[in-house]
Structures are given as C-alpha cells and as structure tokens.
Design a protein around this motif. Structure first.
Motif, PDB file in Angstrom:
ATOM      1  N   GLY A  80      45.010  47.656  47.319  1.00 30.23           N
ATOM      2  CA  GLY A  80      45.716  46.814  46.346  1.00 30.23           C
ATOM      3  C   GLY A  80      45.653  45.352  46.730  1.00 30.23           C
ATOM      4  O   GLY A  80      45.429  44.474  45.886  1.00 30.23           O
ATOM      5  N   ALA A  81      45.847  45.076  48.020  1.00 32.94           N
ATOM      6  CA  ALA A  81      45.779  43.687  48.499  1.00 32.94           C
ATOM      7  C   ALA A  81      44.376  43.133  48.287  1.00 32.94           C
ATOM      8  O   ALA A  81      44.196  41.982  47.878  1.00 32.94           O
ATOM      9  CB  ALA A  81      46.171  43.612  49.969  1.00 32.94           C
ATOM     10  N   ALA A  84      43.877  42.313  44.695  1.00 32.42           N
ATOM     11  CA  ALA A  84      44.532  41.037  44.377  1.00 32.42           C
ATOM     12  C   ALA A  84      43.634  39.882  44.788  1.00 32.42           C
ATOM     13  O   ALA A  84      43.470  38.901  44.054  1.00 32.42           O
ATOM     14  CB  ALA A  84      45.879  40.947  45.090  1.00 32.42           C
ATOM     15  N   SER A  87      40.780  39.540  42.389  1.00 26.79           N
ATOM     16  CA  SER A  87      41.258  38.975  41.134  1.00 26.79           C
ATOM     17  C   SER A  87      41.512  37.468  41.261  1.00 26.79           C
ATOM     18  O   SER A  87      41.068  36.678  40.430  1.00 26.79           O
ATOM     19  CB  SER A  87      42.537  39.691  40.700  1.00 26.79           C
ATOM     20  OG  SER A  87      43.043  39.126  39.517  1.00 26.79           O
TER      21      SER A  87
ATOM     22  N   ASP B  23      47.233  40.063  37.135  1.00 26.17           N
ATOM     23  CA  ASP B  23      46.103  39.913  38.055  1.00 26.17           C
ATOM     24  C   ASP B  23      45.537  41.281  38.432  1.00 26.17           C
ATOM     25  O   ASP B  23      44.340  41.438  38.587  1.00 26.17           O
ATOM     26  CB  ASP B  23      46.552  39.181  39.325  1.00 26.17           C
ATOM     27  CG  ASP B  23      47.077  37.794  39.029  1.00 26.17           C
ATOM     28  OD1 ASP B  23      46.380  37.044  38.325  1.00 26.17           O
ATOM     29  OD2 ASP B  23      48.203  37.467  39.470  1.00 26.17           O
ATOM     30  N   VAL B  24      46.448  42.231  38.635  1.00 27.26           N
ATOM     31  CA  VAL B  24      46.032  43.569  39.048  1.00 27.26           C
ATOM     32  C   VAL B  24      46.797  44.621  38.245  1.00 27.26           C
ATOM     33  O   VAL B  24      48.010  44.503  38.055  1.00 27.26           O
ATOM     34  CB  VAL B  24      46.288  43.794  40.562  1.00 27.26           C
ATOM     35  CG1 VAL B  24      45.986  45.238  40.968  1.00 27.26           C
ATOM     36  CG2 VAL B  24      45.451  42.837  41.409  1.00 27.26           C
ATOM     37  N   LYS B  50      41.433  39.337  32.423  1.00 23.39           N
ATOM     38  CA  LYS B  50      40.809  39.069  33.718  1.00 23.39           C
ATOM     39  C   LYS B  50      41.303  40.073  34.773  1.00 23.39           C
ATOM     40  O   LYS B  50      40.844  40.068  35.913  1.00 23.39           O
ATOM     41  CB  LYS B  50      41.130  37.650  34.164  1.00 23.39           C
ATOM     42  CG  LYS B  50      42.626  37.442  34.407  1.00 23.39           C
ATOM     43  CD  LYS B  50      42.940  36.036  34.868  1.00 23.39           C
ATOM     44  CE  LYS B  50      44.392  35.870  35.296  1.00 23.39           C
ATOM     45  NZ  LYS B  50      45.427  36.354  34.379  1.00 23.39           N
ATOM     46  N   ALA B  51      42.232  40.902  34.383  1.00 16.08           N
ATOM     47  CA  ALA B  51      42.879  41.806  35.347  1.00 16.08           C
ATOM     48  C   ALA B  51      41.874  42.649  36.112  1.00 16.08           C
ATOM     49  O   ALA B  51      40.887  43.125  35.566  1.00 16.08           O
ATOM     50  CB  ALA B  51      43.861  42.715  34.619  1.00 16.08           C
ATOM     51  N   GLU B  52      42.161  42.829  37.391  1.00 14.85           N
ATOM     52  CA  GLU B  52      41.400  43.750  38.235  1.00 14.85           C
ATOM     53  C   GLU B  52      42.092  45.107  38.095  1.00 14.85           C
ATOM     54  O   GLU B  52      43.272  45.247  38.391  1.00 14.85           O
ATOM     55  CB  GLU B  52      41.479  43.232  39.674  1.00 14.85           C
ATOM     56  CG  GLU B  52      40.509  43.816  40.653  1.00 14.85           C
ATOM     57  CD  GLU B  52      39.052  43.548  40.334  1.00 14.85           C
ATOM     58  OE1 GLU B  52      38.241  44.353  40.771  1.00 14.85           O
ATOM     59  OE2 GLU B  52      38.733  42.546  39.636  1.00 14.85           O
ATOM     60  N   VAL B  54      42.602  48.858  39.153  1.00 11.53           N
ATOM     61  CA  VAL B  54      42.363  49.746  40.288  1.00 11.53           C
ATOM     62  C   VAL B  54      42.699  51.167  39.847  1.00 11.53           C
ATOM     63  O   VAL B  54      43.869  51.518  39.681  1.00 11.53           O
ATOM     64  CB  VAL B  54      43.217  49.337  41.513  1.00 11.53           C
ATOM     65  CG1 VAL B  54      42.801  50.151  42.742  1.00 11.53           C
ATOM     66  CG2 VAL B  54      43.058  47.851  41.806  1.00 11.53           C
ATOM     67  N   ALA B  69      49.091  44.836  46.261  1.00  4.05           N
ATOM     68  CA  ALA B  69      48.633  43.721  45.429  1.00  4.05           C
ATOM     69  C   ALA B  69      49.756  42.705  45.208  1.00  4.05           C
ATOM     70  O   ALA B  69      49.539  41.494  45.288  1.00  4.05           O
ATOM     71  CB  ALA B  69      48.117  44.247  44.091  1.00  4.05           C
ATOM     72  N   ALA B  74      49.900  38.761  43.809  1.00  7.09           N
ATOM     73  CA  ALA B  74      49.400  39.001  42.462  1.00  7.09           C
ATOM     74  C   ALA B  74      50.535  39.422  41.528  1.00  7.09           C
ATOM     75  O   ALA B  74      51.540  39.975  41.965  1.00  7.09           O
ATOM     76  CB  ALA B  74      48.327  40.090  42.492  1.00  7.09           C
TER      77      ALA B  74
END
Lengths: 309, 393, 98
Positions: A80-81, A84, A87, B23-24, B50-52, B54, B69, B74
């Motif tokens: 997750g980090a 981030a 992103s 962001d995520v 633009k989101a990542e 997961v 995140a 984020a």
C-alpha cells in the motif's frame, strides 16, 4: 560491493537502546539491512520480536520511516505504501527514489503472513520482503512455526516421552517464493554479512518484487550461549542446512559452496532445542534430517548447473 | 448546476469516487459491493482517474494496504461488505487507532452463517466500536452525498478518523434511482487537496507508525481517539450544512421527519427510512400524528437530536436490522434507551427486529408498527422485549 | 522520560523522534563486559558488523570504543574478534573496576 569496511562509512540507521535480548541476531540482520539500504527506505515489519523490541512507545530505534500494522499483513501494508509512492510520483508530488522493505519473522511469513506476501509478490510491487527466520514464534515464547526444523523442541512441540519434538520438515518457503517467478529470490544470513548486504543491494536495485529469506539464530529459542549467534548462522550454512544462494530471473547461483561440508549434527550440537536428538532412540531422526539436507543440496547443485547453462 | 443521473447505489458511490479521485484505492470483490469497484475500475482503465488501484488478494489485505497507503500520505478509499468487513476487522480497528482518514463505502449484507448475500446490518453494527465514523444512507442520492461529505469529515484535523458510508445491499446498491450529482469542478473544489501530517515517504523526517503501546500510553492514545470522535459531531453537522449550500441538500446527524408534534415515532436507519416516510405521509393524511427519526450518523451517536426528535412522542418503535445476541434488544434500541436515560423521558419504547438476511419490510409492516404503538402508549415496556417483523411464527 | 498527558502527545501513536531509543539505556543488563584493547585491534570491524546493539563505536571507519550505555554484554564482539588478534575480552561486571 558492500563489505563491512564500505558499510562502515555509512550511517548506522538502527539506534542502540532497543530491548532485544543480548545476542539477538535478527537485530544484527536489521542493522546490516539498513546500512545497505540507506536512509531513503520505508520499512514495515510484522508483529514479532523485531517490531516489539524496536518500538516500545515512546521510543523507536528506527532512523528510517517505519510502520508496524499487524502480524499477517506486513507485505500488504508495504504494498500500500509503495502504491501511494507510485501514485504520488505519477502526480509529480514526489520524485526521490525510495526503497520499500517489508519484513516478518518466520511466523509472520511462513505461516500467518504468507497470503499477503504471495499477493504482494504476484501484484509486482517494487518492494523487498525480508523474512528474518529464527525458526519459531520466539516473541510469543518459542512455539513451532511452519519454518521450524524437524526434530526441534519448542514450547508447543516439546521433546516428550512419546513425541521427540516437531514431527514435520519445514515448509520450503524460499522455494515457494521462487515459484512466484519474481525477479529476485535469495537465502542469506547475517553470519555472512557481505553476502547478505550484496543481496539486499541487488534486491533493491531490481525493478519489481524481491524476497530474501534470512536465517537469524535466536539465542533464547535455540538455546545456545549468546556470544555464538554468528557462529550458529555460519554452521547452518556450512552444514548445507541453509545454503546461501540466489535466483535472479530464474537463474540459480549458489553463493557459498562449503569446501568441507559439515554433518548437520555439528550444527545441532550445542543447541538445547536439539539436545534430545542425540539420545540413542532419536538418532534416526538426525539421519533422516541429514538425508533430506543431502537430497536438497544435491538438487540445488544440479539446478544451478541446469539454469546457469 | 447539478447533473441529473440515473444510477444504482453502487454506481452512485463509484461516481463520487471518480470525482474524489483518491490517490490509492484498494479492493477485493464481494457481493453486493462488486459493481461499485467494477465501475471504478472502468474509470481507471479509461484514464478518467489518476488513482492507483491495488487489487489485493483479500479484504484483510485491502484494509492493510489502505493503512500502508494512508500512512504514506495518500488519500485512500476501499469498499467492502459483510464477511469482507469481518475479515478486515482487525485492521479496521487499527486504521482508526492510527488516525488514518480512510473512507470506505460498506454495502450492508448479512454476516454468515449460514451464508446469505442480502441486506441486514449485522456487518456494520458488528464493528460499531472500531472507532470509525458510520454514516448510513437511505438511497442512492444519499450514498453519493455521504461519500463526498465523508472525505471532508475524515480529513478534518479535529477528527482524523476513518469513515464508513453504509448502504443497504441490493435494496440500494442494485436499485437504479435518479439523483443529482455535482459538476466535476464543484466536487473537486469541495474535496480539495489532502496533506497528511505524517508520511512514511518523508524520509527526511522519519517517523515510526504503529509502535508497541503499553500500559503507560495506550490509554492516552484511546483518550485522544475519544476526543476525535466527540469532535466529529460538530464537524458532521458543519460539513452537512456546507454541503447543503453547495448542493441544495443539507445533512445533519439525523433526519427528524415530521417528528415535531408526533405522538408516535419510528426510529430506523438505511433504506427502511424511505419506506417509513411513505407510511408517515399516508398516515399524516389520515390525521395521525406520526413521524420518523432517521439515524444518519450512528457513530458518533446523535444523542441531542434523538432527545429533541422524541420530545412529543408517546410511544416509539426502534427498528433493528441486526441482533445483539443475549443483549436486551438490538444495538440501535440499546443506544436509544441510553440516549434517553436521565432526560426524564417517559416514552414507551418498543424494539422491533426485522429484515435479517434481506427479509423484506413493507409499508404494511411499518403501518402495523405504528398501530401497535398506539396500543402501548403510556405502558412500561420491558427493555428486553423484542417484537419481530416478517418472521413466520 | 516524564509521562505526558493525552493532550501533549501526537495522535495515533506516532513517534516523531527517530532513533530516540538511543536515550534508553540497556547497559545495566550486562553480566559480562567487553573490554577492548586498542593496541591489539586491527579494525577489521568483524565485531561492529555483528553487534546487535549498535554498540561498537566507530570514527572514520575505525573502532574507537564501546558504547557501554547500550552494550548488553552478549559477547558476540569478543567471539567474532579473530583468535589471533583477541582485542576484545569479556569480563564479569563485578570484577571490573570502573
């Protein structure tokens, strides 16, 4: 290549004053990893000895960013980090190179954390997972894990009158990670610091997921005198119980081929957790373990030859 | 300028997420949340956000990665339902304890077992004490509005707590409704940028997240969390008012629907409130003084609004869509009793258990409830008396 | 360290002061104390790279001493010091004159 002399020029990113037992080799592994990885490294660690001893509020021994979330999710947390980071980088909000290192003990990796680890590796996050394998749940009081060697006496597999310690061979975690077809997988130990440091450096340089299984002797759990932690790490390598090798994009390289391979009993001797194996009635167990170590070592040599060709 | 859209509840949540553009976003599929993430995945695939994203291997990792995140600074969202929420429960608690303003739509579904995919509130009621703010939605419009407001509530520096926006599985998630959405620029302006106080990515000022917190400080950190949750009440109200100015739809802690002079009041949350409003309107037309008290925020609990909303009530029905086994009444009922305790209230309060596993509740059922209230007014009702709606005898 | 009120500490359990465990002393845990002989030391750093407690002090890449406020006396340093060099020796704390 970072040998101690080169590492000595770098900043020690683990402070003293953590509460690990005297002679704790997992903590040596942490220092070596941090010396190699450097300050721009985000570290996550599963619940376990290292997490507990380094972050007793209001103290932290970490001079890098550090996160502990829970027992089974170190890989997911760091993934997750890393997401981030990807992103924010995409958005132009951050530009420096940052390493992502997730860690767990053998309990947090072989057992409860293997799902999160497998998922993170499959997703291809640019991160390194380090398992500091001390071969049992040491933080909770030396219970057997999937990584505990056969024959080991632990709190939950005591050497009893009927059952002589753990009855199963350990789960082949390194092989499971190789099967994930990730760019880099290795076995190491802080007992061979340059080898371990080289592997951390290589793993972090590779774009994509990497995994290093690091054998880290535990004086309390293995029951040997604390000053011999490095020695027991080396013995595990020189008995071929814990071969030092790496797999880069499928190609196997054995990093240390002991000239004089010692019998596994040489590694067992002096460890209280294996004392019962030297009783006459249990000698067959040592033979059985030796045969398994021989089989795997021979196979590893063949696999090296095959993949190098 | 509003955009009039025709969307299911899931798509309404996805539309709000598109405008938020976190962001995520972490996610794992579970019915009836799946379409929400399908829709958002389309936005990602088409480059509209633009989101990542997961796409993890479990809900436990969905919340774990969300924590990672969010700790990295984020803005993070995820979504789940039922067993998924139960699986991530451990980390749900940690997200709140670490004060991470994650926003998570939860599509209410009955917890197993036996396994069931339809609506009740056992999932979110089960984690009502995890430290998350919980906003319940009556329809797709509210889903959209609540998701947009949740970001502002969660990220408020006086709060810094994660928010669950809940809506009833299938009843709201899969029902297509007409709703008004903000223009993108208005939504972006409403959301604004997020800057976290701490970030794992700030390697120049390295901090430790999630340390071992023992007898000497754990209690202090919990006290801070209580403060954050206490502060949330005023923030939910001010955000609800500000959102009203922007959209024409203001929100409070509750919606007190025709309760001002009501003799008989039904208390509920979620989609049942829409059904109850129909009955209230019908019975009002017949000259009955009835009303609905809709709980929008269950955490923090709206004590003041409840006391005010029940001021004239002679009898009250509390509708629970989940069981608190062994307790005197369902979770909503218990909290209503607690809210009234010490206020000198003499209202007769009856607890109704309904809708488990998606069992339908109709206007006829709610009319029957109001009629029963007329018979119990003035009577003392034992706290452990529970009546069942729609259960075969 | 004075125990602070809930109003004085960062929320969420954050520790802002990286490496502040350095202010926590673990030296009193020792039963044995490593004694370093600077004359014998060849600065191979075998002790330093193995120490779990970051207690081998370096300056410009050379060993300059031992941080007794953190050294727990495990003896790894003395064990790792090459036999031919033997620049580190473990002595019982009770037998060492400060």
């Amino acid at each position: 290549m970072p040998a101690p002399k080169q590492l000595a020029e770098r900043e020690d990113l683990m402070s003293g004053g953590h509460r690990a037992c005297a002679g704790c080799l997992p903590m040596t592994a942490m220092r070596q990893m941090l010396l190699t990885a450097g300050k721009d490294t985000v570290v996550g660690c599963a619940t376990g000895c290292v997490e507990v001893v380094t972050t007793i509020y209001p103290y932290t021994a970490w001079k890098t960013p550090f996160i502990h979330n829970a027992f089974e999710n170190s890989a997911a947390t760091i993934s997750g980090a890393e997401a981030a980071y990807v992103s924010l980088k995409k958005q132009g909000k951050i530009d420096k190179k940052i390493n992502f290192v997730a860690m767990g003990g053998d309990g947090g990796t072989y057992d409860i954390g293997i799902q999160a680890l497998s998922g993170a590796m499959e997703r291809g996050h640019n991160m390194l997972y380090i398992c500091y394998d001390n071969q049992a749940y040491m933080n909770t009081g030396i219970q057997r894990s999937g990584g505990t060697p056969k024959g080991t006496a632990t709190s939950t597999t005591p050497a009893g009158k009927v059952i002589p310690g753990k009855t199963q061979f350990p789960k082949p975690l390194t092989e499971i990670m190789i099967a994930h077809d990730i760019p880099y997988v290795a076995q190491a130990t802080p007992g061979y610091p340059k080898d371990f440091s080289d592997k951390v450096e290589k793993a972090l340089a590779i774009d994509g997921p990497a995994f290093i299984n690091v054998l880290t002797p535990c004086t309390r759990g293995w029951r040997y005198p604390p000053e011999q932690s490095m020695e027991y790490a080396r013995l595990a390598v020189n008995t071929c119980f814990w071969p030092l090798f790496e797999v880069e994009y499928g190609v196997i390289k054995i990093n240390r081929k002991p000239k004089n391979i010692l019998p596994v009993s040489k590694w067992f001797e002096g460890q209280g957790r294996f004392r019962h194996l030297f009783k006459e009635e249990n000698k067959g167990i040592i033979d059985e373990i030796q045969a398994e170590v021989d089989r795997k070592w021979t196979l590893l040599l063949k696999r090296e030859e095959m993949t190098q060709a | 300028m509003a955009r009039r859209l025709t969307l299911s509840g899931n798509d309404a949540a996805a539309e709000a997420m598109r405008q938020i553009d976190p962001d995520v976003v972490t996610c794992f599929p579970i019915t009836p949340q799946t379409e929400l993430m399908h829709k958002f995945a389309e936005f990602v695939a088409d480059g509209e956000v633009k989101a990542e994203m997961v796409l993890v291997e479990s809900e436990h990792s969905a919340m774990s990665a969300a924590v990672g995140a969010a700790s990295a600074g984020a803005r993070v969202m995820t979504a789940t339902a039922a067993n998924g929420l139960a699986l991530m429960w451990e980390i749900v608690y940690i997200a709140a304890s670490n004060r991470l303003p994650i926003v998570m739509p939860v599509v209410n579904r009955a917890l197993s077992g036996p396994i069931n995919i339809h609506c009740d509130h056992s999932d979110t009621m089960g984690c009502r004490d995890t430290g998350w703010i919980q906003l319940y939605s009556e329809n797709a419009q509210e889903v959209y509005d609540n998701v947009l407001q949740a970001i502002r509530i969660a990220e408020n520096p006086d709060v810094l707590l994660p928010v669950m926006v809940t809506f009833d599985g299938f009843i709201i998630s899969h029902t297509v409704e007409v709703l008004d959405a903000l223009e993108d620029k208005d939504a972006r302006g409403w959301i604004g940028d997020y800057k976290s106080t701490y970030s794992l990515l700030n390697t120049d000022e390295p901090a430790t997240f999630g340390p071992l917190d023992l007898q000497d400080y754990y209690f202090e950190h919990k006290r801070q969390q209580i403060e954050g949750m206490n502060n949330a009440t005023a923030v939910i109200k001010s955000v609800g008012e500000a959102y009203g100015k922007l959209s024409g739809r203001a929100y409070g802690m509750t919606e007190n629907y025709k309760t001002d002079d009501a003799d008989y009041v039904v208390i509920a949350l979620g989609s049942t409130c829409g059904t109850a409003k129909v009955v209230v309107d019908e019975m009002r037309a017949e000259g009955k003084r009835v009303g609905l008290l809709k709980l929008r925020s269950f955490r923090p609990f709206p004590h003041a609004e409840i006391v005010a909303g029940l001021a004239s009530a002679k009898a009250v029905a509390v509708l629970d869509r989940s069981v608190s086994f062994g307790a005197p009444g369902g979770p909503v009922h218990k909290e209503i009793l607690a809210a009234l305790n010490g206020t000198g209230h003499t209202t007769s309060i009856v607890n109704y258990l309904y809708g488990l596993g998606g069992r339908d509740i109709s206007t006829t059922h709610i009319r029957t409830v109001f009629e029963e209230l007329e018979t119990v007014a003035g009577k003392s009702i034992p706290a452990d008396e529970v009546r069942f709606i729609g259960l075969r005898g | 360290m004075r125990e602070k009120s809930w109003r004085e500490i960062p929320i969420g359990g954050m520790i802002e002061d990286a490496g502040n465990a350095d202010t926590y002393e673990t030296g009193s845990w020792r039963t044995y104390r490593p004694i370093w002989d600077a004359e014998k030391c060849i600065h191979c750093l075998a002790c330093w790279i193995a120490c779990p407690d970051s207690a081998i002090q370096l300056k410009d890449g050379k060993m300059v001493g031992i941080d007794y406020s953190h050294c727990k006396g495990c003896g790894i340093c003395a064990f790792e010091c090459p036999d031919k060099i033997a620049a580190l020796e473990m002595k019982l704390e009770t037998e060492v004159n400060d």
